[in-house]
Structures are given as C-alpha cells and as structure tokens.
Design a protein around this motif. Structure first.
Motif, short mmCIF file in Angstrom:
data_model
loop_
_atom_site.label_atom_id
_atom_site.label_comp_id
_atom_site.label_asym_id
_atom_site.label_seq_id
_atom_site.Cartn_x
_atom_site.Cartn_y
_atom_site.Cartn_z
N PRO A 189 -48.11 93.06 44.08
CA PRO A 189 -48.84 93.98 44.97
C PRO A 189 -48.80 95.42 44.50
O PRO A 189 -49.75 96.18 44.73
N PHE A 190 -47.73 95.81 43.80
CA PHE A 190 -47.67 97.18 43.28
C PHE A 190 -48.66 97.37 42.14
O PHE A 190 -49.29 98.42 42.02
N VAL A 191 -48.78 96.35 41.28
CA VAL A 191 -49.72 96.45 40.17
C VAL A 191 -51.15 96.49 40.69
O VAL A 191 -51.98 97.30 40.25
N VAL A 192 -51.47 95.61 41.66
CA VAL A 192 -52.81 95.59 42.23
C VAL A 192 -53.10 96.90 42.95
O VAL A 192 -54.22 97.42 42.92
N GLY A 193 -52.08 97.47 43.61
CA GLY A 193 -52.29 98.70 44.36
C GLY A 193 -52.11 99.97 43.57
O GLY A 193 -52.25 101.06 44.13
N MET A 245 -54.18 82.23 48.13
CA MET A 245 -53.51 83.50 48.43
C MET A 245 -53.82 84.56 47.38
O MET A 245 -54.09 85.72 47.70
N LEU A 246 -53.81 84.16 46.11
CA LEU A 246 -54.12 85.11 45.04
C LEU A 246 -55.54 85.65 45.18
O LEU A 246 -55.78 86.85 45.00
N VAL A 247 -56.48 84.78 45.49
CA VAL A 247 -57.87 85.21 45.63
C VAL A 247 -58.02 86.15 46.83
O VAL A 247 -58.63 87.23 46.73
N ALA A 248 -57.43 85.77 47.96
CA ALA A 248 -57.54 86.60 49.16
C ALA A 248 -56.83 87.92 48.98
O ALA A 248 -57.35 88.99 49.35
N GLY A 249 -55.63 87.89 48.41
CA GLY A 249 -54.88 89.13 48.20
C GLY A 249 -55.57 90.07 47.25
O GLY A 249 -55.61 91.29 47.47
N THR A 250 -56.15 89.52 46.18
CA THR A 250 -56.88 90.36 45.23
C THR A 250 -58.10 91.00 45.86
O THR A 250 -58.40 92.18 45.65
N ALA A 251 -58.82 90.21 46.68
CA ALA A 251 -60.01 90.74 47.34
C ALA A 251 -59.65 91.86 48.32
O ALA A 251 -60.30 92.91 48.37
N ILE A 252 -58.59 91.64 49.11
CA ILE A 252 -58.18 92.67 50.07
C ILE A 252 -57.65 93.91 49.34
O ILE A 252 -57.95 95.05 49.73
N GLY A 253 -56.88 93.70 48.28
CA GLY A 253 -56.39 94.84 47.49
C GLY A 253 -57.53 95.63 46.88
O GLY A 253 -57.49 96.86 46.83
N ALA A 254 -58.57 94.91 46.42
CA ALA A 254 -59.74 95.60 45.87
C ALA A 254 -60.44 96.42 46.95
O ALA A 254 -60.96 97.51 46.67
N GLY A 255 -60.43 95.90 48.18
CA GLY A 255 -61.03 96.66 49.28
C GLY A 255 -60.28 97.95 49.55
O GLY A 255 -60.89 99.01 49.76
N PHE A 256 -58.94 97.88 49.54
CA PHE A 256 -58.14 99.10 49.72
C PHE A 256 -58.43 100.10 48.60
O PHE A 256 -58.61 101.30 48.85
N ALA A 257 -58.46 99.61 47.36
CA ALA A 257 -58.70 100.49 46.23
C ALA A 257 -60.09 101.12 46.30
O ALA A 257 -60.27 102.30 45.99
N LEU A 287 -69.69 102.09 41.68
CA LEU A 287 -69.06 100.79 41.58
C LEU A 287 -68.67 100.49 40.13
O LEU A 287 -67.57 99.97 39.87
N SER A 288 -69.54 100.83 39.21
CA SER A 288 -69.24 100.61 37.80
C SER A 288 -68.09 101.50 37.35
O SER A 288 -67.21 101.06 36.59
N TRP A 289 -68.08 102.74 37.81
CA TRP A 289 -67.01 103.67 37.44
C TRP A 289 -65.67 103.20 38.02
O TRP A 289 -64.64 103.26 37.33
N ALA A 290 -65.67 102.70 39.23
CA ALA A 290 -64.44 102.17 39.82
C ALA A 290 -63.94 100.96 39.04
O ALA A 290 -62.72 100.80 38.83
N LEU A 291 -64.86 100.10 38.61
CA LEU A 291 -64.47 98.94 37.82
C LEU A 291 -63.88 99.35 36.47
O LEU A 291 -62.89 98.77 36.01
N VAL A 292 -64.48 100.37 35.86
CA VAL A 292 -63.95 100.87 34.58
C VAL A 292 -62.54 101.42 34.78
O VAL A 292 -61.62 101.15 33.98
#
Length: 287
Positions: free
Chosen positions: A93-97, A188-200, A240-245
């Motif tokens: 979670p720290f790496v994703v966040g 769980m990995l898919v859901a957590g990654t999606a929610i973490g991406a939303g926070f970011a 969106l592209s800049w955030a992905l980069v």
C-alpha cells in the motif's frame, strides 16, 4: 494649589509645520493575486516538459539529489523495518500510495526551476530560505491535505486486505505469495489497485496546478484547488496521460530499492513546474 515634581506635566499640543510635507497614506492591501484561466494544451506538451525537466536537473543536479534523498532514505528505512518484522507485503500500500506524497519533494524543485526560468542565481541559502518561508503561506495546508489522504489510503488498504482475505490474513504472505495470485487474493489486488489509483488521481487533480500555484502566487488554498481542477478538466486526456507517465516513472524509480528516485523525482519535479507554466501561461512568477 501647590505643584510638586510628582505631578504630571501637561503635554504640549504640537503645532503643525506648514512647510512639512504630509505623510503618504498607507498602501491598501493588494489582496490575493489574480488566477488566470487555464490554457488548453496538447499531448506534445508531455515530452516537452519532460525534456525541460531533464534540462533543469542537469543544470542544477545537487538540488534535485538533495530533495530526492529524503524520499530514498525514507523508503529504505521503511523497507528495512518491514523486512525486520517479516511483513514485507505491507510495503504494497505504501508503494501504490507513493504518488500521494511525492509532491512534497516538488516545492524546492519548483523554486529551482523558477529561478532558472528567470535567470536568477541558484544560491543554496536563498533557495532553502524560500522553501522554509512556505511554512507561513499555504503550503502547510496543502501538505496536510496530502498527508491526510495518504494516511486514509493506508487505512483503506488495510481494510481491503482484511475484507477480502478473511482467515487467510493469518497466512504469512511473504512465504506464501501464491495466496495473492488466486481467488480472493487476486480480486483484492485488482480492487486495491483501482481504489489506490482513485486516491492518486484525486490528489493529482488537486496538486498538479494547486501546489505550484500557491508557491508562485499569493492565493488561498481553496482557490488553488479549484484552479487545479479547472486545469485538469480543460485538458482531461492530456492530464490523464501525464498522470500515467508520472505513476509509471515513479514505480520504475521505486523498484531498484528506491534508488531510481534520485533521477525520477528531480526530473518530474522540474517537469511539473513547466507543465504548470503551460497550463497557466499568464501566471507571472513572484519577484
């Protein structure tokens, strides 16, 4: 009546001097700076700002290495603590966040790029003084927003793990990583990654213009956040592209024991300043 030395003496009334020029009226409070409307930019802005960020980093590498060092050391300490406790999987979670807290490193890098842009000397004392002076402006408020969201994300990540894994949470994920790659673990990995991406994404929308704006101009936090959302809304595909980069480069910098952040963070910090200048072309740096 007997007047003694202890009695107060009358204060003489001053006689105005007709030849003396009157004092000027105090200057009125200028109030907050005007926030320009965001410009509409194209996808070609992304390679352009990355090139500008790399140029600024090469121009003043010592500043970038110093500001990045705080994150590299923090990541190494966090990894060492998690490894010693046998809980390496909690690093996920720290790496994703991590994109949520990366903007902290940008304040000093913004000032370096601003000085390069205006041909001002890069003096350590002056750059650090500007960074320290932000404690009396809006940056601490923005920092509090970022920290609260990061802490909330860590709490949500723990909750997601408990909800999906259930009794499996008693399993040592470090020695049995296959638990995460099957059944509920994969979900769980898919859901957590999606929610973490939303926070970011939310923090990105707040800080992409809001953070450099409160450094560059005298504006309040709410106005800076609104301007940032307006800039993102006016350039949604590009943003969106800049955030992905940004997320991709940060992840690439984290993988080699966080050491890649010595390059990635400074370049992205400088590039973010140039992206702000493209989005707010009428914004003039403070003198």
């Amino acid at each position: 009546m007997v007047v003694t030395d202890s009695d107060p003496k009358p204060i003489p009334t001053p006689i105005p001097d007709p030849e003396r020029e009157p004092l000027p009226d105090p200057l009125p409070d200028p109030g907050p700076d005007e926030i320009p409307l965001p410009a509409v930019i194209g996808l070609d802005a992304i390679p352009a700002v990355l090139a500008a960020g790399w140029r600024d980093f090469r121009r003043a590498p010592a500043f970038g290495l110093l500001f990045a060092a705080f994150y590299v050391m923090g990541g190494l300490v966090l990894t060492a603590v998690a490894t010693a406790a046998g809980q390496e999987w909690w690093l996920m979670p720290f790496v994703v966040g991590f994109p949520l807290i990366a903007p902290f490193a940008a304040v000093g890098l913004y000032e370096v790029s601003r000085r390069i842009e205006s041909d001002r000397p890069l003096i350590w004392r002056e750059v650090l003084a500007v960074v320290i002076a932000q404690k009396d402006r809006q940056v601490p408020s923005m920092a509090m927003v970022i920290l609260l969201m990061f802490m909330f994300w860590v709490f949500v990540a723990h909750t997601i793990f408990a909800l999906f894994m259930g009794v499996s949470a008693l399993t040592n994920i470090t020695s049995s990583p296959e638990v995460l790659l099957q059944g509920r673990g994969l979900v769980m990995l898919v859901a957590g990654t999606a929610i973490g991406a939303g926070f970011a994404a939310l923090l990105f929308s707040i800080t992409v213009v809001g953070l450099p704006l409160i450094l560059d101009r005298e504006v309040d936090l709410v106005s800076a956040i609104i301007a940032s959302f307006q800039a993102v809304g006016a350039n949604l595909p590009v943003m969106l592209s800049w955030a992905l980069v940004i997320a991709t480069l940060l992840f690439a910098g984290i993988v080699p024991l966080f050491l890649g952040l010595f390059i990635v963070l400074p370049v992205l910090g400088h590039a973010s300043w140039h992206m702000y200048r493209l989005l707010m072309p009428d914004a003039e740096p403070m003198s």
